[in-house]
Design a protein around this motif. Structure first.
Motif, PDB file in Angstrom:
ATOM      1  N   THR A  27       0.710  -1.268   0.106  1.00  0.00           N
ATOM      2  CA  THR A  27       0.028   0.039   0.128  1.00  0.00           C
ATOM      3  C   THR A  27       0.924   1.177  -0.073  1.00  0.00           C
ATOM      4  O   THR A  27       0.609   2.233  -0.692  1.00  0.00           O
ATOM      5  N   MET A  28       1.773   1.452   1.005  1.00  0.00           N
ATOM      6  CA  MET A  28       2.825   2.453   1.041  1.00  0.00           C
ATOM      7  C   MET A  28       3.415   2.670  -0.279  1.00  0.00           C
ATOM      8  O   MET A  28       3.715   3.697  -0.872  1.00  0.00           O
ATOM      9  N   GLU A  29       4.197   1.720  -0.926  1.00  0.00           N
ATOM     10  CA  GLU A  29       4.869   1.749  -2.103  1.00  0.00           C
ATOM     11  C   GLU A  29       3.903   2.386  -3.315  1.00  0.00           C
ATOM     12  O   GLU A  29       4.531   3.199  -3.952  1.00  0.00           O
ATOM     13  N   ALA A  30       3.175   2.046  -3.390  1.00  0.00           N
ATOM     14  CA  ALA A  30       2.132   2.420  -4.307  1.00  0.00           C
ATOM     15  C   ALA A  30       1.840   4.024  -4.070  1.00  0.00           C
ATOM     16  O   ALA A  30       1.612   5.073  -5.115  1.00  0.00           O
ATOM     17  N   LYS A  31       1.613   4.475  -2.835  1.00  0.00           N
ATOM     18  CA  LYS A  31       1.309   5.712  -2.516  1.00  0.00           C
ATOM     19  C   LYS A  31       2.509   6.706  -2.568  1.00  0.00           C
ATOM     20  O   LYS A  31       2.462   7.945  -2.748  1.00  0.00           O
ATOM     21  N   VAL A  32       3.523   6.164  -2.279  1.00  0.00           N
ATOM     22  CA  VAL A  32       4.986   6.991  -1.993  1.00  0.00           C
ATOM     23  C   VAL A  32       5.157   7.296  -3.793  1.00  0.00           C
ATOM     24  O   VAL A  32       5.560   8.460  -3.870  1.00  0.00           O
ATOM     25  N   ALA A  33       4.905   6.302  -4.450  1.00  0.00           N
ATOM     26  CA  ALA A  33       5.182   6.429  -5.916  1.00  0.00           C
ATOM     27  C   ALA A  33       4.339   7.723  -6.564  1.00  0.00           C
ATOM     28  O   ALA A  33       4.826   8.325  -7.325  1.00  0.00           O
ATOM     29  N   ALA A  34       3.037   7.836  -5.904  1.00  0.00           N
ATOM     30  CA  ALA A  34       2.052   8.619  -6.381  1.00  0.00           C
ATOM     31  C   ALA A  34       2.615  10.156  -6.065  1.00  0.00           C
ATOM     32  O   ALA A  34       2.329  11.224  -6.632  1.00  0.00           O
ATOM     33  N   ILE A  35       3.521  10.288  -4.854  1.00  0.00           N
ATOM     34  CA  ILE A  35       3.966  11.749  -4.590  1.00  0.00           C
ATOM     35  C   ILE A  35       4.658  12.571  -5.699  1.00  0.00           C
ATOM     36  O   ILE A  35       4.509  13.475  -5.758  1.00  0.00           O
ATOM     37  N   ASP A  36       5.531  11.530  -6.487  1.00  0.00           N
ATOM     38  CA  ASP A  36       6.411  12.232  -7.713  1.00  0.00           C
ATOM     39  C   ASP A  36       5.272  12.368  -8.943  1.00  0.00           C
ATOM     40  O   ASP A  36       5.878  13.024  -9.721  1.00  0.00           O
ATOM     41  N   THR A  37       4.241  11.835  -8.946  1.00  0.00           N
ATOM     42  CA  THR A  37       3.442  11.918 -10.036  1.00  0.00           C
ATOM     43  C   THR A  37       2.013  12.748  -9.943  1.00  0.00           C
ATOM     44  O   THR A  37       1.083  12.596 -10.912  1.00  0.00           O
ATOM     45  N   THR A  38       1.955  13.314  -8.735  1.00  0.00           N
ATOM     46  CA  THR A  38       0.697  14.019  -8.696  1.00  0.00           C
ATOM     47  C   THR A  38       0.866  15.480  -8.612  1.00  0.00           C
ATOM     48  O   THR A  38       1.740  15.761  -7.820  1.00  0.00           O
ATOM     49  N   TYR A  39       0.362  16.039  -9.535  1.00  0.00           N
ATOM     50  CA  TYR A  39       0.762  17.554  -9.798  1.00  0.00           C
ATOM     51  C   TYR A  39      -0.361  18.511  -9.580  1.00  0.00           C
ATOM     52  O   TYR A  39      -0.567  19.700 -10.403  1.00  0.00           O
ATOM     53  N   ASN A  40      -1.403  18.159  -8.963  1.00  0.00           N
ATOM     54  CA  ASN A  40      -2.616  19.237  -8.470  1.00  0.00           C
ATOM     55  C   ASN A  40      -2.872  19.128  -7.148  1.00  0.00           C
ATOM     56  O   ASN A  40      -2.631  17.890  -6.436  1.00  0.00           O
ATOM     57  N   PRO A  41      -3.280  20.152  -6.309  1.00  0.00           N
ATOM     58  CA  PRO A  41      -3.388  20.252  -4.902  1.00  0.00           C
ATOM     59  C   PRO A  41      -4.374  19.328  -4.392  1.00  0.00           C
ATOM     60  O   PRO A  41      -4.282  18.871  -3.478  1.00  0.00           O
ATOM     61  N   ALA A  42      -5.370  18.995  -5.181  1.00  0.00           N
ATOM     62  CA  ALA A  42      -6.518  18.372  -4.782  1.00  0.00           C
ATOM     63  C   ALA A  42      -6.135  16.988  -4.490  1.00  0.00           C
ATOM     64  O   ALA A  42      -6.443  16.363  -3.561  1.00  0.00           O
ATOM     65  N   GLY A  43      -5.290  16.392  -5.683  1.00  0.00           N
ATOM     66  CA  GLY A  43      -4.820  15.117  -5.530  1.00  0.00           C
ATOM     67  C   GLY A  43      -3.949  14.772  -4.508  1.00  0.00           C
ATOM     68  O   GLY A  43      -3.732  13.906  -3.960  1.00  0.00           O
ATOM     69  N   LEU A  44      -2.811  15.958  -4.289  1.00  0.00           N
ATOM     70  CA  LEU A  44      -1.796  15.648  -3.068  1.00  0.00           C
ATOM     71  C   LEU A  44      -2.654  15.807  -1.596  1.00  0.00           C
ATOM     72  O   LEU A  44      -2.374  15.059  -0.769  1.00  0.00           O
ATOM     73  N   VAL A  45      -3.839  16.423  -1.478  1.00  0.00           N
ATOM     74  CA  VAL A  45      -4.737  16.626  -0.289  1.00  0.00           C
ATOM     75  C   VAL A  45      -5.107  15.093  -0.090  1.00  0.00           C
ATOM     76  O   VAL A  45      -5.214  14.759   1.022  1.00  0.00           O
ATOM     77  N   GLU A  46      -5.591  14.595  -1.188  1.00  0.00           N
ATOM     78  CA  GLU A  46      -6.221  13.030  -0.934  1.00  0.00           C
ATOM     79  C   GLU A  46      -5.021  12.083  -0.578  1.00  0.00           C
ATOM     80  O   GLU A  46      -5.298  11.230   0.010  1.00  0.00           O
ATOM     81  N   LEU A  47      -4.096  12.312  -1.364  1.00  0.00           N
ATOM     82  CA  LEU A  47      -2.935  11.739  -0.858  1.00  0.00           C
ATOM     83  C   LEU A  47      -2.597  11.756   0.745  1.00  0.00           C
ATOM     84  O   LEU A  47      -2.341  10.755   1.412  1.00  0.00           O
ATOM     85  N   ALA A  48      -2.507  12.954   1.034  1.00  0.00           N
ATOM     86  CA  ALA A  48      -2.210  13.389   2.578  1.00  0.00           C
ATOM     87  C   ALA A  48      -3.226  12.670   3.417  1.00  0.00           C
ATOM     88  O   ALA A  48      -2.868  12.021   4.532  1.00  0.00           O
ATOM     89  N   ASN A  49      -4.568  12.726   3.134  1.00  0.00           N
ATOM     90  CA  ASN A  49      -5.249  11.930   3.939  1.00  0.00           C
ATOM     91  C   ASN A  49      -5.152  10.511   3.935  1.00  0.00           C
ATOM     92  O   ASN A  49      -5.302   9.731   5.074  1.00  0.00           O
ATOM     93  N   THR A  50      -4.811  10.117   2.676  1.00  0.00           N
ATOM     94  CA  THR A  50      -4.590   8.359   3.058  1.00  0.00           C
ATOM     95  C   THR A  50      -3.489   8.006   3.891  1.00  0.00           C
ATOM     96  O   THR A  50      -3.677   7.061   4.426  1.00  0.00           O
ATOM     97  N   PHE A  51      -2.317   8.800   3.531  1.00  0.00           N
ATOM     98  CA  PHE A  51      -1.218   8.598   4.452  1.00  0.00           C
ATOM     99  C   PHE A  51      -1.543   8.702   5.954  1.00  0.00           C
ATOM    100  O   PHE A  51      -1.098   7.718   6.577  1.00  0.00           O
ATOM    101  N   GLU A  52      -2.393   9.549   6.201  1.00  0.00           N
ATOM    102  CA  GLU A  52      -2.842   9.868   7.716  1.00  0.00           C
ATOM    103  C   GLU A  52      -3.489   8.494   8.156  1.00  0.00           C
ATOM    104  O   GLU A  52      -3.449   8.084   9.235  1.00  0.00           O
TER     105      GLU A  52
END
Length: 217
Positions: A27-52
């Motif tokens: 789960t973490m490997e997939a989400k960590v990879a997404a950090i470098d490929t997410t280029y919009n604020p909404a997507g990053l906020v969604e990622l942050a919520n998932t990590f939390e």
């Protein structure tokens, strides 16, 4: 009979724990990879919520909270317009990043990666009102980066952030494109020999350094 029962219970617990670890890793490997490929604020906020959520479920892992903080900071930096940001929008983002990072720090004291993010959060706050906030957040950021260098002087992200400070600061206030280039080159050298502890540990920043070095040519 009791020995067999306890042995079976132990094997079950080991198998369950191992399955949890594998699930966490995937789960973490997939989400960590997404950090470098997410280029919009909404997507990053969604990622942050998932990590939390992952961090809250795992309870003893610092990396989910660290990446939640990083995703929040990156979403805030994307609010930049002409070198500054709207503090009314970015201060709440910085608050969320800091709250997540504090959870990571509680699980991993004296971690250079945590201090690097503290520097980034300080930068985000400062950009909301550079003239009035520089003395406070500029100093906080410098202290965090100095501590990071004490903890791990070979971390390339330290030199990347120092280079960005030099690059964006006006010359009359201590900025220098030439010094920035040297620091970016140092960061690239550090990246060449930097060995993350695992596939989940921080590896980001190299592409940013490559971009700035290309601009300086």
């Amino acid at each position: 009979m009791k020995k067999i029962f306890f042995l079976s219970l132990l094997l079950f617990a080991f198998g369950f724990g191992n399955a949890q670890s594998e699930r966490y890793l995937k789960t973490m490997e997939a989400k960590v990879a997404a950090i470098d490929t997410t280029y919009n604020p909404a997507g990053l906020v969604e990622l942050a919520n998932t990590f939390e959520r992952i961090g809250d479920a795992e309870k003893t892992q610092w990396l989910p909270y660290y990446y939640a903080a990083l995703a929040h900071v990156n979403s805030g930096l994307m609010q930049m317009n002409g070198g500054s940001v709207d503090a009314a929008k970015t201060d709440p983002i910085a608050d969320k990043a800091e709250a997540a990072l504090n959870k990571a720090a509680a699980l991993t004291p004296d971690n250079a990666e945590v201090q690097i993010l503290r520097k980034m959060i300080a930068n985000l706050r400062m950009m909301g009102d550079p003239m009035n906030r520089f003395m406070t957040y500029g100093q906080q950021g410098a202290q965090a980066l100095a501590k990071a260098k004490t903890l791990n002087p070979d971390n390339p992200r330290i030199y990347m952030l120092e280079a960005q400070d030099k690059f964006y600061t006006p010359e009359q206030f201590g900025g220098s494109k030439a010094e920035a280039k040297t620091l970016f080159e140092t960061a690239m050298q550090k990246f060449a020999s930097f060995k993350p502890e695992s596939s989940l540990h921080p590896q980001w920043g190299k592409r940013t350094v490559q971009y700035f070095i290309a601009q300086a040519k």
